[in-house]
Design an enzyme around this catalytic site. Structure first.
Site, PDB file in Angstrom:
ATOM      1  N   CYS A 126       0.806  -1.222   0.000  1.00 11.31           N
ATOM      2  CA  CYS A 126       0.000   0.000   0.000  1.00 11.31           C
ATOM      3  C   CYS A 126       0.842   1.277   0.000  1.00 11.31           C
ATOM      4  O   CYS A 126       0.460   2.275  -0.613  1.00 11.31           O
ATOM      5  CB  CYS A 126      -0.972  -0.001   1.170  1.00 11.31           C
ATOM      6  SG  CYS A 126      -0.210  -0.193   2.789  1.00 11.31           S
ATOM      7  N   ASP A 344      -7.737   5.447  -1.429  1.00  9.59           N
ATOM      8  CA  ASP A 344      -7.369   4.234  -0.702  1.00  9.59           C
ATOM      9  C   ASP A 344      -6.848   3.176  -1.672  1.00  9.59           C
ATOM     10  O   ASP A 344      -7.543   2.804  -2.615  1.00  9.59           O
ATOM     11  CB  ASP A 344      -8.604   3.705   0.038  1.00  9.59           C
ATOM     12  CG  ASP A 344      -8.260   2.688   1.103  1.00  9.59           C
ATOM     13  OD1 ASP A 344      -7.199   2.047   0.990  1.00  9.59           O
ATOM     14  OD2 ASP A 344      -9.055   2.516   2.048  1.00  9.59           O
ATOM     15  N   HIS A 346      -6.260   0.037  -0.905  1.00 11.38           N
ATOM     16  CA  HIS A 346      -6.508  -1.289  -0.350  1.00 11.38           C
ATOM     17  C   HIS A 346      -7.646  -2.034  -1.026  1.00 11.38           C
ATOM     18  O   HIS A 346      -8.460  -2.681  -0.359  1.00 11.38           O
ATOM     19  CB  HIS A 346      -6.795  -1.183   1.144  1.00 11.38           C
ATOM     20  CG  HIS A 346      -5.680  -0.614   1.933  1.00 11.38           C
ATOM     21  ND1 HIS A 346      -5.585   0.734   2.228  1.00 11.38           N
ATOM     22  CD2 HIS A 346      -4.596  -1.187   2.489  1.00 11.38           C
ATOM     23  CE1 HIS A 346      -4.498   0.946   2.936  1.00 11.38           C
ATOM     24  NE2 HIS A 346      -3.877  -0.201   3.114  1.00 11.38           N
TER      25      HIS A 346
END
Length: 459
Positions: A126, A344, A346
């Site tokens: 990430c 994000d 993820h």
């Protein structure tokens, strides 16, 4: 990370309808034959990677599909621009600007990473992905015209000017007007994207492809991380990610007019930056991305540091902030009141074959902004800035210095200083006392420093 949404009363908020997560348009997995062959050869590490990938897709995919609420009573600040969401025009401009950011997420199904058999970065990559997003923001500013945005309708043409939002002006408007005459006709992505700026946009996206030859792809970043003692599957801190991005840009032949500078010991040494950027005529000054790894105090951010972060995100020169705890890094783009806006990484998507003509772009853009409280921001982060030319660089130094010097209660989170860094002085055989100085209005304070790229000066 599973960020929570705002808890403000419903009457003060409005869900931005139609701001959705682009997962349904994601590219399809590899063909069944290739998948069977891959499954036959993968080992336990690959099976574990696939399991983690599937788990993250469920865990974070569900979270991303939840809608954040945005208040109409206060502006949204993003990359130096202020948007009043109660105003329809401002709301639409914010939609276009946010959805034009490159969104780099976990991927699966690419060729094995260097030194192992991993075919996905789900669960550990990430920080590298947020680093890619920060660099991508700088590259779009560097290569695209001011005010460029990307927005494509997924279905039929709705209204004359709802479909295309770009700087092509009358030409784009005319295209849409002609197309809108056929209400029930679907407009192909190919016809929408056949424009000079889209060719450049597509090229930038290809530089971040999950392929060994992509200059800023996950394979190249992992390879460059080896010199810092990292390998595929490890967690990369925000500071190490900054140095990997610097090496990647330096190694790329596609960007001769751009350099990346990484601050040392919370200090941007101006002579070092000038030495990187200055070139003899007629070449002129190179553009520069400045990355500043910092740690904002202890475990939690206090009000002074939150104020610093807000002021920096208000500047047009700021290109975002990467940071977060292990396996929970986000790319921060702006804020509203006491909440940060972010992209994000993820969510694990299938890899995209960028060798295809007009390869799909939807999975590289997110039309769904998210928010989280400043109090949940991890203190370890890397802040990015971009200056197009020498005049912009001097203005950047002035604007950032003013933003960092407005608080008399705390030391600035980093400083600009004349001269060269300790590393550069040592190269020139110049004596150094291994101290970094934090400037204040009244005197200065010395701080012992470390050469480790993943340690920070606590201010």
């Amino acid at each position: 990370m599973n960020p929570s949404t705002s808890s403000q009363p419903p009457e003060e908020d409005e869900l931005l309808d139609g701001w959705h997560f682009l997962s349904s348009e994601s590219p399809q997995p590899p063909d069944p034959g290739a998948s069977r062959e891959l499954r036959e050869t993968e080992d336990r590490g690959q099976l574990k990677s696939r399991f983690i990938s599937a788990w993250n897709s469920v865990k974070y995919g569900w979270s991303l599909k939840q809608k954040s609420k945005f208040s109409k009573s206060s502006p949204v600040i993003m990359f130096g621009q202020s948007y009043e969401l109660k105003d329809h025009g401002d709301r639409e401009r914010f939609r276009r600007c946010f959805s034009s950011l490159l969104w780099l997420t976990y991927r699966r199904g690419f060729s094995p990473l260097p030194g192992g058999s991993l075919t996905s970065d789900s669960g550990w990559g990430c920080v590298l992905r947020t680093g890619q997003m920060l660099l991508a923001r700088g590259l779009l500013l560097h290569l695209m015209p001011p005010g460029w945005t990307w927005c494509v309708s997924h279905h039929a043409v709705k209204d004359d000017l709802d479909l295309l939002h770009s700087t092509d002006g009358a030409e784009s408007a005319q295209e849409v007007k002609e197309s809108s005459k056929q209400r029930n006709r679907k407009l192909s992505l190919g016809s929408l994207l056949d424009r000079p700026m889209e060719a450049k946009h597509r090229r930038v996206v290809s530089w971040f492809a999950d392929h060994p030859t992509a200059p800023f792809g996950i394979h190249q970043l992992v390879e460059l991380g080896k010199s810092s003692g990292k390998k595929a599957g490890d967690w990369y801190g925000p500071s190490i990610a900054a140095h990997i991005l610097r090496k990647a840009v330096a190694a790329s032949a596609d960007l001769p007019n751009l350099v990346v500078y990484v601050a040392q010991d919370c200090t941007v040494y101006l002579e070092d930056v000038r030495r990187l950027c200055e070139r003899p005529p007629p070449q002129g000054w190179r553009s520069v991305i400045i990355l500043v790894p910092v740690r904002l105090g202890g475990q939690d951010l206090n009000r002074s540091y939150i104020s610093y972060v807000k002021r920096l995100l208000t500047l047009q020169y700021c290109i975002g902030i990467i940071g977060g705890k292990p396996k929970h890094s986000l790319f921060f783009t702006g804020f509203q009141d006491e909440h940060l806006l972010y992209l994000d990484p993820h969510y694990c998507q299938p890899t995209v074959d960028i060798s295809q003509e007009n390869f799909p772009l939807e999975s590289f853009h997110c039309k769904y902004p998210r928010k989280m409280s400043f109090s949940r921001m991890d203190p370890s982060c890397t802040i990015g800035f971009y200056a197009k030319g020498q005049r912009d660089f001097e203005s950047l130094c002035t604007a950032v210095s003013e933003a960092l010097s407005t608080s008399a209660e705390t030391y600035p989170i980093f400083i600009f200083a004349e001269g060269r860094s300790q590393e550069e002085e040592e190269r020139g055989n110049t004596p150094t006392n291994n101290m970094a100085y934090i400037q204040r209005k009244k005197g200065r304070k010395s701080v012992k420093t470390s050469s480790s790229m993943d340690e920070f000066v606590l201010l």
